[in-house]
Design a protein around this motif. Sequence first.
Motif, PDB file in Angstrom:
ATOM      1  N   PHE A   6       0.839  -1.196   0.000  1.00  0.00           N
ATOM      2  CA  PHE A   6       0.000   0.000   0.000  1.00  0.00           C
ATOM      3  C   PHE A   6       0.873   1.244   0.000  1.00  0.00           C
ATOM      4  O   PHE A   6       1.900   1.280   0.675  1.00  0.00           O
ATOM      5  N   ALA A   7       0.451   2.258  -0.728  1.00  0.00           N
ATOM      6  CA  ALA A   7       1.055   3.590  -0.671  1.00  0.00           C
ATOM      7  C   ALA A   7      -0.090   4.583  -0.766  1.00  0.00           C
ATOM      8  O   ALA A   7      -0.624   4.813  -1.852  1.00  0.00           O
ATOM      9  N   MET A   8      -0.498   5.090   0.370  1.00  0.00           N
ATOM     10  CA  MET A   8      -1.677   5.958   0.458  1.00  0.00           C
ATOM     11  C   MET A   8      -2.872   5.164  -0.094  1.00  0.00           C
ATOM     12  O   MET A   8      -3.169   4.115   0.406  1.00  0.00           O
ATOM     13  N   GLU A   9      -3.537   5.649  -1.119  1.00  0.00           N
ATOM     14  CA  GLU A   9      -4.680   4.938  -1.696  1.00  0.00           C
ATOM     15  C   GLU A   9      -4.306   4.181  -2.960  1.00  0.00           C
ATOM     16  O   GLU A   9      -5.161   3.874  -3.786  1.00  0.00           O
ATOM     17  N   CYS A  10      -3.041   3.858  -3.117  1.00  0.00           N
ATOM     18  CA  CYS A  10      -2.562   3.122  -4.289  1.00  0.00           C
ATOM     19  C   CYS A  10      -2.054   1.751  -3.869  1.00  0.00           C
ATOM     20  O   CYS A  10      -1.653   1.545  -2.731  1.00  0.00           O
ATOM     21  N   LEU A  11      -2.058   0.841  -4.827  1.00  0.00           N
ATOM     22  CA  LEU A  11      -1.476  -0.476  -4.633  1.00  0.00           C
ATOM     23  C   LEU A  11      -0.284  -0.598  -5.570  1.00  0.00           C
ATOM     24  O   LEU A  11      -0.443  -0.570  -6.795  1.00  0.00           O
ATOM     25  N   ILE A  12       0.907  -0.699  -5.008  1.00  0.00           N
ATOM     26  CA  ILE A  12       2.118  -0.832  -5.807  1.00  0.00           C
ATOM     27  C   ILE A  12       2.454  -2.317  -5.883  1.00  0.00           C
ATOM     28  O   ILE A  12       2.508  -3.004  -4.864  1.00  0.00           O
ATOM     29  N   THR A  13       2.668  -2.812  -7.102  1.00  0.00           N
ATOM     30  CA  THR A  13       2.878  -4.234  -7.309  1.00  0.00           C
ATOM     31  C   THR A  13       4.141  -4.496  -8.116  1.00  0.00           C
ATOM     32  O   THR A  13       4.499  -3.719  -8.998  1.00  0.00           O
ATOM     33  N   GLY A  14       4.818  -5.596  -7.804  1.00  0.00           N
ATOM     34  CA  GLY A  14       5.970  -6.052  -8.565  1.00  0.00           C
ATOM     35  C   GLY A  14       5.591  -7.280  -9.371  1.00  0.00           C
ATOM     36  O   GLY A  14       4.891  -8.168  -8.864  1.00  0.00           O
TER      37      GLY A  14
END
Length: 112
Positions: A65-73
């Motif tokens: 999670f990063a604020m209201e974002c989903l960071i994915t690898g």
Amino acid sequence: ADLKYVLVCENHSNTVTAITFPPDSSDRFATCSEDGTVRMWDLSDYSVLCKGYCRDGGTPLCIAFAMECLITGWSDGKIRTFDGETGELLWSLSDVHRGGVTAIQVSHNQRF
């Protein structure tokens, strides 16, 4: 009679590769799966709040999670970020890592 479609249950169609909770909440969580999707779940009723996907990205391997974002690898070596409310792909970084991005971490202040 008025017949309506009612979604009873939604789930991933393949192995879940990662799960994460936001740092400030325990009522929702996010998962990514070998089915190529990223999902945000509501723990009160186990419904899917949003779903994101990438048709040509391979497999999402990690999520944060990063604020209201989903960071994915992803297995294709890219980092992709999805909107946590709509599931829309916001941006991606190409060629971040050869052989796939297998771990990702956001700083304690949720900035990236």
